[in-house]
Design a protein around this motif. Structure first.
Motif, mmCIF file in Angstrom:
data_model
loop_
_atom_site.group_PDB
_atom_site.id
_atom_site.type_symbol
_atom_site.label_atom_id
_atom_site.label_comp_id
_atom_site.label_asym_id
_atom_site.label_seq_id
_atom_site.Cartn_x
_atom_site.Cartn_y
_atom_site.Cartn_z
ATOM 1 N N MET A 1 35.555 50.486 29.768
ATOM 2 C CA MET A 1 36.486 49.393 29.460
ATOM 3 C C MET A 1 35.745 48.119 29.083
ATOM 4 S SD MET A 1 39.946 49.378 31.685
ATOM 5 C CE MET A 1 39.482 50.222 33.181
ATOM 6 N N GLY A 2 34.973 47.566 30.001
ATOM 7 C CA GLY A 2 34.197 46.365 29.700
ATOM 8 C C GLY A 2 35.031 45.111 29.660
ATOM 9 N N LEU A 3 34.333 44.007 29.451
ATOM 10 C CA LEU A 3 35.019 42.712 29.406
ATOM 11 C C LEU A 3 35.677 42.510 28.052
ATOM 12 C CD1 LEU A 3 32.208 40.592 31.064
ATOM 13 C CD2 LEU A 3 34.477 40.944 32.022
ATOM 14 N N VAL A 4 36.805 41.829 28.056
ATOM 15 C CA VAL A 4 37.436 41.434 26.803
ATOM 16 C C VAL A 4 36.754 40.139 26.379
ATOM 17 C CG1 VAL A 4 39.572 40.613 25.740
ATOM 18 C CG2 VAL A 4 39.630 42.498 27.409
ATOM 19 N N HIS A 5 35.935 40.220 25.325
ATOM 20 C CA HIS A 5 35.254 39.012 24.854
ATOM 21 C C HIS A 5 36.110 38.345 23.800
ATOM 22 C CE1 HIS A 5 31.514 39.295 27.023
ATOM 23 N NE2 HIS A 5 31.501 40.586 26.793
ATOM 24 N N GLU A 6 36.380 37.065 23.992
ATOM 25 C CA GLU A 6 37.143 36.331 22.996
ATOM 26 C C GLU A 6 36.164 35.516 22.167
ATOM 27 O OE1 GLU A 6 41.095 34.803 24.703
ATOM 28 O OE2 GLU A 6 39.782 35.046 26.422
ATOM 29 N N LEU A 241 30.526 23.994 36.825
ATOM 30 C CA LEU A 241 31.852 24.213 37.388
ATOM 31 C C LEU A 241 32.062 25.721 37.436
ATOM 32 C CD1 LEU A 241 33.634 21.442 35.314
ATOM 33 C CD2 LEU A 241 33.491 21.487 37.823
ATOM 34 N N THR A 242 32.133 26.238 38.641
ATOM 35 C CA THR A 242 32.174 27.691 38.794
ATOM 36 C C THR A 242 33.220 28.092 39.830
ATOM 37 O OG1 THR A 242 29.802 27.728 38.377
ATOM 38 C CG2 THR A 242 30.750 29.736 39.257
ATOM 39 N N GLU A 243 33.951 29.153 39.530
ATOM 40 C CA GLU A 243 34.923 29.679 40.494
ATOM 41 C C GLU A 243 34.180 30.128 41.758
ATOM 42 O OE1 GLU A 243 34.573 30.934 37.407
ATOM 43 O OE2 GLU A 243 36.490 30.902 36.354
ATOM 44 N N LYS A 244 34.736 29.800 42.901
ATOM 45 C CA LYS A 244 34.092 30.207 44.162
ATOM 46 C C LYS A 244 34.050 31.723 44.297
ATOM 47 C CE LYS A 244 34.691 26.021 46.881
ATOM 48 N NZ LYS A 244 35.403 25.307 47.949
ATOM 49 N N THR A 245 35.054 32.399 43.702
ATOM 50 C CA THR A 245 35.040 33.866 43.799
ATOM 51 C C THR A 245 33.872 34.452 43.022
ATOM 52 O OG1 THR A 245 36.663 33.844 41.999
ATOM 53 C CG2 THR A 245 37.493 34.234 44.232
ATOM 54 N N VAL A 246 33.501 33.809 41.916
ATOM 55 C CA VAL A 246 32.339 34.296 41.153
ATOM 56 C C VAL A 246 31.075 34.068 41.963
ATOM 57 C CG1 VAL A 246 30.958 33.937 39.072
ATOM 58 C CG2 VAL A 246 33.444 33.999 38.912
ATOM 59 N N ILE A 247 31.014 32.927 42.651
ATOM 60 C CA ILE A 247 29.846 32.650 43.504
ATOM 61 C C ILE A 247 29.756 33.696 44.612
ATOM 62 C CG2 ILE A 247 28.831 30.973 45.110
ATOM 63 C CD1 ILE A 247 30.129 28.765 43.369
ATOM 64 N N GLU A 248 30.926 34.047 45.167
ATOM 65 C CA GLU A 248 30.917 34.997 46.294
ATOM 66 C C GLU A 248 30.683 36.430 45.847
ATOM 67 O OE1 GLU A 248 34.731 34.202 48.022
ATOM 68 O OE2 GLU A 248 34.072 32.182 48.556
ATOM 69 N N ILE A 249 31.330 36.825 44.745
ATOM 70 C CA ILE A 249 31.317 38.239 44.374
ATOM 71 C C ILE A 249 30.247 38.552 43.332
ATOM 72 C CG2 ILE A 249 32.685 40.137 43.411
ATOM 73 C CD1 ILE A 249 35.208 38.499 44.309
ATOM 74 N N GLY A 250 30.140 37.696 42.315
ATOM 75 C CA GLY A 250 29.258 37.986 41.186
ATOM 76 C C GLY A 250 30.073 38.097 39.919
ATOM 77 N N GLN A 251 29.407 38.375 38.798
ATOM 78 C CA GLN A 251 30.113 38.434 37.527
ATOM 79 C C GLN A 251 30.998 39.675 37.442
ATOM 80 O OE1 GLN A 251 30.213 36.264 34.969
ATOM 81 N NE2 GLN A 251 28.995 34.798 36.132
ATOM 82 N N PRO A 252 32.175 39.535 36.812
ATOM 83 C CA PRO A 252 33.049 40.693 36.627
ATOM 84 C C PRO A 252 32.458 41.669 35.612
ATOM 85 C CG PRO A 252 33.918 38.786 35.467
ATOM 86 C CD PRO A 252 32.729 38.305 36.232
ATOM 87 N N GLU A 253 32.945 42.927 35.659
ATOM 88 C CA GLU A 253 32.409 43.904 34.709
ATOM 89 C C GLU A 253 33.461 44.399 33.727
ATOM 90 O OE1 GLU A 253 33.413 47.332 35.218
ATOM 91 O OE2 GLU A 253 34.574 46.872 37.019
ATOM 92 N N ARG A 254 34.733 44.123 34.010
ATOM 93 C CA ARG A 254 35.763 44.534 33.050
ATOM 94 C C ARG A 254 36.916 43.569 33.134
ATOM 95 N NH1 ARG A 254 39.935 47.677 35.922
ATOM 96 N NH2 ARG A 254 39.230 47.740 38.080
ATOM 97 N N SER A 255 37.658 43.453 32.064
ATOM 98 C CA SER A 255 38.843 42.613 32.124
ATOM 99 C C SER A 255 40.044 43.336 31.527
ATOM 100 C CB SER A 255 38.607 41.257 31.447
ATOM 101 O OG SER A 255 37.750 41.373 30.342
ATOM 102 N N VAL A 256 41.204 43.027 32.070
ATOM 103 C CA VAL A 256 42.455 43.630 31.633
ATOM 104 C C VAL A 256 43.414 42.488 31.331
ATOM 105 C CG1 VAL A 256 44.347 45.168 32.274
ATOM 106 C CG2 VAL A 256 42.045 45.570 33.188
ATOM 107 N N VAL A 257 44.011 42.506 30.153
ATOM 108 C CA VAL A 257 44.938 41.432 29.796
ATOM 109 C C VAL A 257 46.296 41.715 30.434
ATOM 110 C CG1 VAL A 257 46.134 40.268 27.903
ATOM 111 C CG2 VAL A 257 43.735 40.935 27.653
ATOM 112 N N THR A 258 46.804 40.718 31.157
ATOM 113 C CA THR A 258 48.087 40.907 31.827
ATOM 114 C C THR A 258 48.840 39.581 31.841
ATOM 115 O OG1 THR A 258 49.132 41.871 33.790
ATOM 116 C CG2 THR A 258 47.206 40.474 34.178
ATOM 117 N N THR A 259 49.967 39.552 32.548
ATOM 118 C CA THR A 259 50.837 38.380 32.520
ATOM 119 C C THR A 259 50.999 37.829 33.923
ATOM 120 O OG1 THR A 259 52.007 39.367 30.664
ATOM 121 C CG2 THR A 259 53.121 37.567 31.803
ATOM 122 N N CYS A 260 50.925 36.515 34.035
ATOM 123 C CA CYS A 260 51.037 35.846 35.331
ATOM 124 C C CYS A 260 52.401 36.131 35.949
ATOM 125 C CB CYS A 260 50.865 34.344 35.135
ATOM 126 S SG CYS A 260 51.067 33.399 36.655
#
Lengths: 963, 85
Positions: A1-6, A241-260
């Motif tokens: 899958m991988g990240l969705v790069h824009e 400026l960095t999300e705390k979750t990225v600091i805690e977990i690390g970089q994501p490896e895949r992204s899925v487009v969805t709706t809030c």
């Protein structure tokens, strides 16, 4: 899958229709006039190095990295700030440019830490990328000189001393950190805050080497005006400026487009994952509702999905005073099926019903109403739109022939006059508010009709021309008076009315509104709004160019909610503000899928697609498909269900994702109704307030755990995509299906797309909608069928859906809810930015740092009369009940008006609200309650009893005890 | 249903019917208004509510606005309540 790069084109797209052709590095490229060289190059596939440019904000030209050479021009202009010209020949990579860029990067890196390996942005850092891109191999300046990087510096005389330029990390915001040592002062965050969000909370303080990004007046982010929308975090090219979750977990490896799954704006996000752990939600630039922007809720407040209070196993109990007993899914389904059948056998077919959820998907909602119509064999289905926008459905249906908003959100970019009535988008629809304010900063005019001075009335660089601070409950008088001015001053659009509307109905309406009793001078006496303000607002709306009306629950949640909606429709028709970009009548829908839940036949009188149950042809369509005879009689609405329960004729209910005990008015009546039932089934994430009266609890799934669609306020059908397996075992649609199967229905959906296919086959406005088609189109706005294969961004373009637009007389009738000696103040209610509705989700996130209790806003004059100081506990009493909360003294409310939010169950604002409701739809009158306020020592008896009941009814037997 | 409960639920229905009546009274054409009241109640009031309304109407319609009384002949009388599905 991988990240969705824009792709980041560096600068925003030009809207020009004139095209220009140029050559970049030998490739010809044709782009709209006004496009930057940087963007044109990117479109040709050539990425010019850049740091301070990003396509969410205007070009700034400060980093000096994106320089190019242009044949026939001197020097090395920055490509982000230089527009294309016909025949231009651009070179992006020459010896001279390479040297300059390497020199620039060397300077940047000389004041940046070299801790890349342990930096949270490692792998997602534009500075790192650019150092690589320009071939930086050495930093000749060393790190001993002046810098912002190290806490200590070496001093020739004193040795190691504090570095006054160094600033510690700001970790005050619960969701992201600001590490000034990593900042390159590109100002992308500052510009995102200004241009995208419109809050202007950030600035660059100092000059030259002293320049630093500063929140507010050099404050921690949390104490500044920052609304935590995340635009700055997204814009930041480094790890500053960095999300705390990225600091805690690390970089994501895949992204899925969805709706809030929060409000009715329906923002598209990339859910960025590592394994089955959600790392962050990033707004998706191709999302047509949000265009890459977000708010604190959608961007950050998703921690509730894994909150410890989430219930993951089905539970049953005989009596609501018993502790809960965990059971298997099979046992739960069988128990519900047996109970519902028993109740119908004992008390009649009409004795059970259900409530669909505006939080769930279209497919899930469709299945719940189908279960009720096909399985329960009655029409006793309703949804939370009953208590919010049901008057919109009725009012716009009567006037225009279709009950949804007329525009897409992009339309606001073409508006010249924006009228906001009874809505506070800055708090409740923040991403749309940002888009609206962007237009207002470009010169559109604003009219606000609201009892409170909301955040819309005055914001940085935005101020309403007219604020009509009316007395709660007098909307119809104001709207009719606006029409009076437009008609009597001859400001109406006769050509439009003659062509699009019924002329004799217009004449009748014109005669009605022209009566002096509707004049601003008379209406001033009822509303408290100065006549000149009413006149000015009416003239501006009628003559200011494209006029758009946006309204919210401040319009609908009144005894005359439906009448006000018709009055708004009249205003749009009078002025010809319908059927093109920039105009229209736009209800701002509260919940993510409240539009969809209405579309899907959640109302007791309508099948999917707003077709009345008494229509034979529609019933036949469904009877043929479902193989049962369907009832032609309207079913029970939520308040009717509760009335019938108290009467003893309604005994069982299936409630999916809705907390009626907290969200519906007159809490005591709701609890009496629920207590009188024999089988209350609550299907939810948490043991919500309603669940205290439940006999069966079915655990729900979050929007991250299922496939489906949500339909937002602009009728846009957006995909919701599963990013992780349901923690409770089943997606909500599967739970409803299994319940239906237990009740003997032959349902065999294997995926929500099967459900959508059934919707498309039975509902003409959805005829062309399928998951494949949504995959191809991204999203579509209904109607989407043969007549409108690409969907319908704007409705009523060549005429009204009902044929001729219908002018309807809107006589003002004062609500029966009147102030008097016992209850001299008027209470109105609303939302705050950081919390959402009853707070079930947001209270279970860090958003509580902004708002951890409901406050009562009261004018200083009223407070002083009562001896109330800011922060005091006060008792709020109406004829329905009383509660206590803390007072906040503010002149945002007028004297005589008090205001509170309804996000916290401890406050239970709805203990106060009454059973008065809209004449047409029974939408409750939340926005007007006569109250008294007095100093208090602490919680009311009701609150104390309720807390005890809360404790009692939430007990879950431990497994040992159950055995 | 106890007498009190019946009384209060009737009072609520009378208020709701009168609210609908009030809106339709504003129509210039009285007949259109009367038809509007009946149509609205037929479309949105479930049989139980209409049954209660007819209890009020059959007892003389006390408390109901004239426009609601005029609309009564056009309001669909629901089937008697069934007990068995």
């Amino acid at each position: 899958m991988g990240l969705v790069h824009e792709i980041d084109y560096g600068t925003p797209a030009s809207k020009s229709e004139k095209m220009v052709t140029l050559t970049v590095d030998g490739f010809e490229v044709t782009v709209p006039e006004g496009t930057s060289i940087m963007r044109a190059s990117m479109e040709a596939g050539i990425a010019i190095p850049k740091l301070c440019a990003t396509d969410m904000v205007d070009a700034f030209g400060s980093c000096r990295l994106c320089l190019v050479e242009i044949e026939g021009r001197a020097g090395t202009p920055s490509s982000c700030t230089t527009p294309v010209a016909p025949g231009m020949v651009v070179h992006t990579q020459t010896g001279r440019l390479k040297d300059i860029r390497r020199g620039v990067m060397e300077l940047y890196i000389s004041d940046h830490p070299l801790d890349c390996l342990t930096c949270a942005a490692n792998g997602d850092c534009e500075l790192q990328d650019m150092a690589g891109a320009v071939g930086l191999r050495d930093v000749r300046y060393g790190y001993d000189g002046d810098n912002h990087v190290f806490a200590k510096k070496r001093d020739a005389l004193e040795g190691s001393v504090a570095n006054v330029r160094w600033m510690p990390k700001d970790e005050s915001n619960p969701y992201f950190t600001y590490d000034p040592s990593k900042c390159i002062v590109c100002s992308r965050c500052v510009r995102a805050c200004e241009e995208v969000q419109g809050t202007f909370a950030l600035t660059i303080e100092g000059r030259g080497f002293d320049s630093r990004v500063s929140a507010g007046m050099h404050q921690p982010f949390l104490e500044s005006e920052c609304v935590s929308c995340g635009a700055c975090v997204q814009a930041c090219p480094t790890g500053t400026l960095t999300e705390k979750t990225v600091i805690e977990i690390g970089q994501p490896e895949r992204s899925v487009v969805t709706t809030c799954a929060y409000c009715g704006v329906g923002c598209s996000f990339k859910a960025e994952m590592r394994g089955d752990e959600l790392v962050r939600m990033v707004p998706y630039k191709d999302g047509k509702a949000n265009r890459g922007h977000s708010c604190v809720k959608g961007r950050f407040a998703w921690g509730y999905a894994t909150h410890k209070e989430r219930i993951l196993n089905p539970m049953i109990r005989e009596k609501i005073t018993d502790p809960w007993r965990e059971v298997t899914w099979e046992e739960a389904f069988q128990h519900v099926a047996n109970e519902f059948r028993r109740i119908q056998y004992q008390y009649g077919r009409e004795a059970i019903g259900g409530i669909t959820s505006s939080r769930c998907t279209n497919e899930e909602t469709y299945l719940v109403q189908k279960l009720i119509r096909q399985g329960f064999r009655n029409n006793n289905v309703d949804t939370c739109a009953r208590v919010c926008h049901s008057p919109t459905g009725y009012g716009l249906g009567q006037a225009f022939g279709t009950s949804a908003g007329t525009q897409d959100f992009d339309s606001v970019e073409h508006s010249d006059v924006i009228m906001v009535i009874g809505a506070n988008p800055a708090a409740a629809h923040p991403v749309f508010a940002s888009r609206m304010r962007k237009r207002l900063r470009k010169g559109a005019k604003l009219i606000v009709i609201d009892p409170r001075r909301t955040e819309m009335v005055k914001a940085p660089h935005v101020e309403a021309e007219y604020h009509l601070a009316l007395r709660p409950g007098t909307n119809v008088a104001i709207v009719t008076s606006l029409a009076h001015v437009i008609v009597t001053e001859g400001l109406f659009n006769e050509a439009f009315i003659r062509e699009r509307c019924d002329w004799s109905e217009f004449e009748d309406y014109a005669e009605f509104v022209s009566d002096p009793r509707h004049s601003p001078e008379e209406v001033e006496k009822l509303t408290g709004v100065p006549a000149e303000t009413i006149r000015g607002a009416a003239r501006l709306y009628a003559t200011g160019g494209n006029g758009a009306i946006y309204y919210g629950l401040g319009v609908t949640e009144h005894s005359q909610g439906s009448t006000t909606v018709m009055g708004i429709a009249n205003l749009a028709m009078l002025t010809g503000n319908i059927g093109r970009p920039g105009v229209g009548v736009n209800p701002l829908r509260g919940q993510n899928n409240v539009q969809g839940s209405c579309d899907m036949g959640s109302f007791p009188h309508e099948f999917p697609g707003y077709r009345h149950v008494s229509t034979d042809a529609v019933r036949e369509t469904f009877e043929k498909l479902w193989g049962v005879e369907l009832s032609a009689e309207p079913g029970l609405r939520i308040p009717n269900m509760l009335d019938a329960a108290v009467e003893g004729t309604f005994k069982g209910i299936y409630i999916q994702g809705e907390d009626i005990l907290q969200s519906d008015p007159d809490t005591k009546h709701v609890s009496a109704g629920l207590a009188a039932m024999e089988c209350v089934v609550v299907h939810d994430l948490f043991l919500n307030e309603t669940a205290r009266y439940a006999h069966v609890f079915l655990p729900g799934s979050t929007f991250l755990e299922k496939d489906g669609t949500f339909t937002n306020a602009e009728r846009r059908i957006n995909r919701v995509r599963k990013v992780m397996a349901p923690k409770n075992g089943y997606a909500d649609w599967e739970v409803t299906q299994k319940l239906a199967q237990a009740m003997g229905l032959n349902w065999n959906y294997t995926h929500p797309s099967d459900v959508m296919d059934e919707i498309a086959a039975t509902t003409p406005s959805f005829a062309k909608v399928s998951y494949d088609y949504l995959e191809k189109m991204g999203s579509v706005q209904w109607p989407c069928n043969e007549a409108a294969p690409e969907g319908t961004p704007i409705v009523h373009v060549n005429g009204f859906v009902r044929g001729k637009g219908k002018f309807i007389r809107t006589e003002y009738v004062a609500t029966d809810e009147k102030t008097g000696p016992r209850f001299p103040l008027l209470l109105t209610t609303g939302r705050i930015l950081s919390q959402y509705n009853v707070g079930a989700q947001t209270r279970r996130t860090e958003n509580v740092v902004w708002h951890d209790e409901d406050l009562l806003e009261i004018h200083p004059h009223d407070a002083e009369q009562r001896g109330i100081r800011d922060g005091d506990f006060v008792r709020l009493t109406s004829r329905a009940g009383e509660t206590t909360l803390r007072a906040q003294i503010t002149d945002r409310v007028a004297p005589g008006v008090v205001y509170t939010t309804f996000h916290h169950p401890d406050t239970q604002a709805n203990v106060i609200t009454t059973d008065f409701s809209d004449w047409a739809t029974n939408c409750p009158e939340y926005k007007v309650t006569a109250v008294q306020v007095a100093p208090s020592n602490g919680p009311s008896d009701w609150q104390r009893e309720y807390q005890e009941l809360s404790r009692q009814t939430r007990r879950i037997a431990s497994l040992e005890a159950a055995e | 249903m106890s007498h009190d409960a019946a009384h209060s639920s009737h009072a609520k229905l009378i208020r709701m019917a009168n609210q609908i009546g009030t809106f339709f009274e504003s129509k210039t054409n009285r007949a259109e208004g009367v038809a509007g009241v009946a149509e609205h109640i037929n479309k949105f009031w479930e049989p139980r509510m209409r049954r209660h309304l007819f209890e009020v109407l059959d007892a003389g319609g006390e408390g109901l606005k004239p426009i609601v009384l005029e609309a009564a002949p056009s309001i669909k009388r629901p089937a008697p309540a069934d007990k068995v599905a």
